[in-house]
Write a protein that holds these residues in place. Structure first.
Motif, PDB file in Angstrom:
ATOM      1  N   ARG A 136       0.807  -1.218   0.000  1.00 24.80           N
ATOM      2  CA  ARG A 136       0.000   0.000   0.000  1.00 24.80           C
ATOM      3  C   ARG A 136       0.845   1.276   0.000  1.00 24.80           C
ATOM      4  N   GLY A 138       3.459   1.949  -1.928  1.00 24.92           N
ATOM      5  CA  GLY A 138       3.908   2.355  -3.256  1.00 24.92           C
ATOM      6  C   GLY A 138       5.352   2.824  -3.236  1.00 24.92           C
ATOM      7  N   ARG A 139       5.626   3.955  -3.874  1.00 26.80           N
ATOM      8  CA  ARG A 139       6.993   4.471  -3.912  1.00 26.80           C
ATOM      9  C   ARG A 139       7.493   4.873  -2.528  1.00 26.80           C
ATOM     10  N   TRP A 141       7.519   3.153   0.001  1.00 24.00           N
ATOM     11  CA  TRP A 141       8.109   2.025   0.718  1.00 24.00           C
ATOM     12  C   TRP A 141       9.620   2.165   0.851  1.00 24.00           C
TER      13      TRP A 141
END
Length: 274
Positions: A136, A138-139, A141
């Protein structure tokens, strides 16, 4: 008159019964009472729950348990319904060989901070975050993953500053409501100026376009939550403009320490969200 027992000024506290209620009443003498873990959890979880932001829909039941001053299976079931906080409690408890995620030491570790956080292995915390948030995030992370070996621990402040999407929105230029949400959701601290109404001196969260920090102390009126007998000069923890618990010196220092740690990680250039 201040109305203990709610964070939006709608409910008056009732006298608590039982041993736990008697312990809570000792707060009127200015001492920090011994609070059962489930009740301590309720004090911190209720403010956002009352607003419909997290946890089970039955905030009245959570309030009722906290007002009665008696923990039991019903309160434990409600606590399990907090999908954000409950897994953190499980992680901290398991890392310290404690069977009960609602052990008061575990609850304090997550919301305020204590030495139990240092016993959570980096690998275990990384796996925990990977399983729950990688998909959840996305980038975002990449910044979460980088913060783990850099010193992040399973404290509520890391979840607020490192996991929530509001920090990414802040960097993207959406200052509000992002800054307000982050400031409200983190566990803050304040020194009591007046008890009725409850006014505290607290340091608000600040944002200058690149650095998230804490501003100078300023007066703020907050709800008393489930606390009674507060006196000027006492320190209290704060969640969504609601007082949660008294903060003796060790707890105050711990909360400041872990908040500063995760603010530093958020502001580190290498960990900044893209």
């Amino acid at each position: 008159m201040a109305r203990p027992g709610a964070c939006r000024g709608r409910h008056r506290a009732r006298p608590a019964g039982g041993k736990e209620g008697k312990e809570k009443d000792r707060s009127r003498a200015g001492r920090r009472p011994v609070i059962a873990g489930p009740l301590l959890f309720a004090r911190y979880a209720f403010p956002p729950n009352e607003r419909g932001l997290c946890g089970p829909a039955d905030s009245a039941a959570l309030r009722g348990h906290a007002l009665a001053g008696q923990s039991g299976p019903g309160l434990v079931r409600l606590a399990r319904g907090f999908a954000g906080a409950w897994p953190y409690l499980q992680l901290i408890a398991a890392a310290n060989g404690l069977a009960d995620p609602l052990d008061a030491r575990v609850v304090e570790a997550y919301w305020v901070g204590n030495s139990l956080l240092e016993n959570v292995r980096v690998a275990d915390y990384g796996a925990f975050l990977d399983e729950r948030f990688r998909a959840r995030a996305g980038r975002g992370w990449e910044s979460i993953a980088a913060a783990i070996p850099a010193g992040a621990v399973p404290h509520h402040s890391f979840h607020v500053f490192g996991v929530y999407p509001w920090t990414g929105l802040l960097r993207a230029g959406r200052t509000q409501p992002s800054l307000h949400v982050l400031d409200s959701c983190r566990i803050g601290w304040g020194r009591v100026v007046t008890a009725d109404p409850l006014v505290v001196q607290r340091r608000p969260l600040t944002w200058d376009g690149s650095v998230l920090g804490l501003g100078p102390p300023a007066p703020s009126q907050v709800a008393p939550g489930f606390l009674t007998g507060l006196r000027p000069g006492e320190w209290v923890s704060l969640h969504w403009d609601c007082a949660c618990d008294r903060l003796p010196a060790p707890q105050l220092l711990a909360l400041r320490r872990y908040t500063a740690l995760h603010l530093r990680l958020y502001n580190a250039p290498a960990l900044a969200r893209s």
